[in-house]
Design an enzyme around this catalytic site. Structure first.
Site, PDB file in Angstrom:
ATOM      1  N   CYS A  84      36.775  15.304  23.041  1.00 53.89           N
ATOM      2  CA  CYS A  84      35.655  14.946  23.908  1.00 53.89           C
ATOM      3  C   CYS A  84      34.526  14.266  23.105  1.00 53.89           C
ATOM      4  CB  CYS A  84      35.199  16.168  24.684  1.00 53.89           C
ATOM      5  SG  CYS A  84      34.416  15.725  26.227  1.00 53.89           S
ATOM      6  N   HIS A  96      39.061  19.178  26.752  1.00 50.24           N
ATOM      7  CA  HIS A  96      38.777  20.383  25.957  1.00 50.24           C
ATOM      8  C   HIS A  96      40.011  21.290  25.952  1.00 50.24           C
ATOM      9  CE1 HIS A  96      34.292  20.401  25.332  1.00 50.24           C
ATOM     10  NE2 HIS A  96      34.395  19.443  26.229  1.00 50.24           N
ATOM     11  N   ARG A 102      31.960   6.482  27.107  1.00 46.70           N
ATOM     12  CA  ARG A 102      31.319   7.779  27.338  1.00 46.70           C
ATOM     13  C   ARG A 102      31.186   8.023  28.839  1.00 46.70           C
ATOM     14  NH1 ARG A 102      25.802   8.198  25.252  1.00 46.70           N
ATOM     15  NH2 ARG A 102      26.115  10.437  25.442  1.00 46.70           N
ATOM     16  N   GLU A 136      40.647  23.773  24.025  1.00 45.48           N
ATOM     17  CA  GLU A 136      40.319  25.148  23.626  1.00 45.48           C
ATOM     18  C   GLU A 136      39.965  26.013  24.831  1.00 45.48           C
ATOM     19  OE1 GLU A 136      38.369  22.613  23.379  1.00 45.48           O
ATOM     20  OE2 GLU A 136      36.351  23.209  23.956  1.00 45.48           O
ATOM     21  N   GLY A 156      30.918  18.517  22.954  1.00 45.30           N
ATOM     22  CA  GLY A 156      29.502  18.884  22.991  1.00 45.30           C
ATOM     23  C   GLY A 156      28.754  17.663  23.467  1.00 45.30           C
ATOM     24  N   GLU A 157      27.898  17.164  22.633  1.00 49.27           N
ATOM     25  CA  GLU A 157      27.116  15.967  22.986  1.00 49.27           C
ATOM     26  C   GLU A 157      27.119  15.050  21.758  1.00 49.27           C
ATOM     27  OE1 GLU A 157      25.753  14.688  25.796  1.00 49.27           O
ATOM     28  OE2 GLU A 157      25.334  13.095  24.351  1.00 49.27           O
ATOM     29  N   SER A 158      27.776  13.898  21.918  1.00 50.02           N
ATOM     30  CA  SER A 158      27.984  13.034  20.741  1.00 50.02           C
ATOM     31  C   SER A 158      26.679  12.526  20.145  1.00 50.02           C
ATOM     32  CB  SER A 158      28.903  11.856  21.099  1.00 50.02           C
ATOM     33  OG  SER A 158      28.354  11.101  22.168  1.00 50.02           O
TER      34      SER A 158
HETATM   35  N1  GLN Z   1      29.387  13.308  27.531  1.00 54.21           N
HETATM   36  C1  GLN Z   1      29.380  13.867  26.200  1.00 54.21           C
HETATM   37  C2  GLN Z   1      29.028  12.825  25.149  1.00 54.21           C
HETATM   38  O1  GLN Z   1      28.857  11.686  25.444  1.00 54.21           O
HETATM   39  C3  GLN Z   1      30.720  14.470  25.856  1.00 54.21           C
HETATM   40  C4  GLN Z   1      30.971  15.691  26.699  1.00 54.21           C
HETATM   41  C5  GLN Z   1      31.820  16.730  26.059  1.00 54.21           C
HETATM   42  O2  GLN Z   1      32.049  16.733  24.847  1.00 54.21           O
HETATM   43  N2  GLN Z   1      32.262  17.671  26.850  1.00 54.21           N
HETATM   44  O3  GLN Z   1      28.935  13.172  24.021  1.00 54.21           O
END
Ligand code: GLN
Length: 205
Positions: free
Chosen positions: A86, A181, A115, A183, A54-56
């Site tokens: 991820c 990913h 990242r 999944e 997702g987005e950390s």
């Molecule tokens: N770029 C995202 C981050 O820094 C990670 C991307 C992802 O989980 N697909 O969190």
């Protein structure tokens, strides 16, 4: 024991943001009880945890807002098996490069994770990775604005690399960290390993 029913393991998926449903589906396909984790009370009921992609930065902020950051760190320190994919890998890393201002991680994995390691050229791509430790054929890996593991400590085992040598899958004790990913491509071997680690940790095998 032969013939006995394997004891039920419950795996949580951190459900603050990101690919939550997809991980629940993979776990259920493996005949494992799986549930979303949004609160410390939810966390207390699981034998293992998946931290999804997702987005950390968002997962970081929401985990603090929900009071989950401290309990997750303690659970990791106590040996909870965790699979971070991820953004989830970023959340497990002790050190990150390309950190947003004020960004924190749960930590536990003695690694430096960069990242968005693939830049705009490699925003999203799919490739095959051999992971001999998991057995079976090379796995299909989908990378989406993915991180890469730049450096690992001595306790970390490298499970998979890209052809250029970049480390994209590691294990340290009961922590599994992967940059892609699984999944999305229906790859379930990391989840199966997480379940095995949970069984071992629970002493129910
Ligand atoms: N770029 C995202 C981050 O820094 C990670 C991307 C992802 O989980 N697909 O969190």
């Amino acid at each position: 024991m032969a013939g006995s029913t394997p004891a039920q393991i419950t795996v949580g998926v951190l459900a603050l943001q990101g690919a939550v449903r997809e991980h629940l589906d993979v776990l259920r396909r493996l005949n494992t009880e799986a549930r979303p984790v949004r609160t410390p009370a939810d966390l207390a009921t699981v034998d293992a945890l998946v931290i999804p992609g997702g987005e950390s930065t968002v997962i970081d902020k929401l985990s603090r807002a929900f009071g989950l950051d401290g309990p997750i760190k303690e659970a990791i320190a106590r040996g909870l098996p965790v699979l971070g994919t991820c953004a989830g890998l970023i959340m497990l890393a002790d050190r990150i490069q390309g950190r947003a201002p004020g960004q924190r991680t749960f930590g536990g994995l003695d690694a430096t994770v960069r990242r968005n390691a693939f830049g705009s050229q490699g925003e999203s791509f799919e490739t095959e990775i051999a992971v001999p430790e998991l057995g079976g054929p090379a796995l299909r890996a989908v990378f989406i604005r993915a991180p890469a593991i730049e450096e690992v400590g001595q306790a970390v085992t490298v499970l998979g690399r890209l052809d250029d040598g970049k480390i994209v899958a590691v294990q340290q004790g009961r922590l599994l960290g992967i940059a892609f990913h699984p999944e999305i491509s229906g790859e379930d071997r990391f989840h199966a390993r997480l379940i095995a680690l949970a069984r071992e940790a629970a002493g129910r095998d």
